[in-house]
Design an enzyme around this catalytic site. Structure first.
Site, short mmCIF file in Angstrom:
data_model
loop_
_atom_site.label_atom_id
_atom_site.label_comp_id
_atom_site.label_asym_id
_atom_site.label_seq_id
_atom_site.Cartn_x
_atom_site.Cartn_y
_atom_site.Cartn_z
N TYR A 53 0.82 -1.22 0.00
CA TYR A 53 0.00 0.00 0.00
C TYR A 53 0.85 1.27 0.00
CZ TYR A 53 -4.32 -2.58 1.12
OH TYR A 53 -5.40 -3.41 1.09
N PRO A 218 -16.41 -0.89 1.47
CA PRO A 218 -17.81 -0.95 1.92
C PRO A 218 -18.71 0.10 1.25
CG PRO A 218 -16.45 0.07 3.60
CD PRO A 218 -15.51 -0.49 2.57
N LEU A 219 -18.11 1.16 0.71
CA LEU A 219 -18.89 2.20 0.04
C LEU A 219 -18.76 2.13 -1.47
CD1 LEU A 219 -18.23 5.28 2.36
CD2 LEU A 219 -19.99 3.51 2.54
N ALA A 220 -18.25 1.01 -1.97
CA ALA A 220 -18.11 0.81 -3.43
C ALA A 220 -17.34 1.94 -4.07
CB ALA A 220 -19.47 0.64 -4.08
N LEU A 223 -19.35 5.20 -4.35
CA LEU A 223 -20.64 5.17 -5.05
C LEU A 223 -21.81 5.22 -4.06
CD1 LEU A 223 -21.29 4.95 -8.11
CD2 LEU A 223 -21.79 2.54 -7.71
N GLY A 226 -23.40 8.87 -1.22
CA GLY A 226 -24.17 10.05 -1.59
C GLY A 226 -23.61 10.76 -2.81
#
Length: 329
Positions: A53, A218-220, A223, A226
């Site tokens: 990373y 977890p929030l794609a 996407l 919001g």
């Protein structure tokens, strides 16, 4: 902050894990230090990184590699009780050099990669050492022998996996059992409302073997955070995100309208949906700023009704349940 056992282990970790993939890339070192300080203050004790990373995730001698681990190491080196207050997780598998054996899960690479991570992290042990991907060319006898040796030396405490199929988890656990080892305690998988394939076979395998699920993205990729409202306020999205928006626009419109009716932020609802799954241990959040981090714990206080869960299933359909009932009688 809420805490839960990491799989069937006795180790308790925060329900939100701090993902550090952005450290050194989208997030500079001073900001990364502020985020880690704020995470501790918020009660987050689970920090996740990987040897690759912080850069392009391929060996690039001009840009370097292991940057995220180095930033965490310098943060830990400030002293105090930082190291004792966190569960530190990193990963092995990705190419970390240009040599033929500078990648994957041979015993040769696992040992060298672990030693290199310890140096970058400026610590003497890794709490959770995760295989970043399956390596079907290396036998499990070799992999577990290498992990067992690291555990005997006190350099690794627990072993986890990432991006494993359900049958890979079963194979890994059976091989570990034959060596009288605990085996895997966690699995990091892509899982969110838009990506639910793991519900077919991975989640049933995790439940059976007592392995904790740690979803990434977890929030794609934003996407589910919001994105439509943010764009209406003048924020820009990358070409890739714009393509995803157009692909999912009707669903996103329904989703953001539902969140508005609930009086909650879309990102918090997406996290709350994940956290209601009993197999899940922690959801990885990857804030780029302190402000983004401070908003995340709200998800822990949201209780989604059965009606809301059904509506979310209608907006973002899963694979139809678990295998084989999802596709056979």
């Amino acid at each position: 902050m809420d805490y839960k056992h990491l799989g069937r282990s006795g180790l308790r970790v925060s329900r939100l894990a701090l993902g550090t993939m952005n450290f050194g890339d989208a997030t500079d070192e001073p900001t990364a230090f502020q985020i880690m300080d704020a995470a501790l203050e918020a009660g987050i004790n689970f920090f996740d990184t990987a040897d690759v990373y912080g850069g392009p995730q391929t060996p690039d001698m001009d840009k370097g590699f292991g940057i995220s681990e180095e930033i965490i190491g310098r943060w830990l080196a400030q002293g105090g009780d930082r190291r004792d207050r966190i569960v530190l997780a990193t990963k092995v598998y990705q190419p970390m050099g240009l040599g033929r054996n500078d990648k994957y899960l041979s015993a040769y690479h696992i040992r060298r990669a672990c030693e290199a991570s310890l140096r970058r992290l400026q610590t003497d042990h890794i709490d959770l050492y995760q295989m970043h991907h399956i390596d079907r060319a290396t036998p499990w006898e070799e992999i577990w022998q290498a992990m067992d040796q690291l555990m005997r030396e006190g350099k690794v405490t627990y072993v986890g996996s990432s991006n494993f199929a359900g049958w890979d988890i079963a194979t890994a656990q059976n091989a570990a059992t034959s060596r009288h080892l605990l085996g895997l305690v966690s699995e990091q998988s892509l899982y969110n409302l838009t990506a639910r394939t793991v519900e077919l076979e991975v989640i049933p395998a995790l439940r059976y073997y007592g392995v904790g699920l740690i979803p990434w993205s977890p929030l794609a990729g934003g996407l589910l955070g919001g994105v439509l409202r943010k764009m209406s306020e003048g924020r820009r999205a990358s070409d890739q995100v714009q393509q995803q928006i157009e692909q999912h626009r009707p669903q996103l419109e329904r989703y953001e309208a539902l969140c508005s009716d609930l009086g909650e932020q879309p990102a918090d609802v997406a996290l709350a949906w994940l956290l209601h799954n009993p197999v899940l241990t922690s959801a990885i959040i990857g804030p780029r700023t302190v402000e983004q981090l401070k908003d995340s714990p709200r998800a822990l206080d949201i209780s989604l009704s059965q009606e809301t869960l059904r509506e979310l299933d209608d907006i973002w359909p899963g694979p139809g349940g678990e295998a084989p009932q999802a596709y056979a009688w």
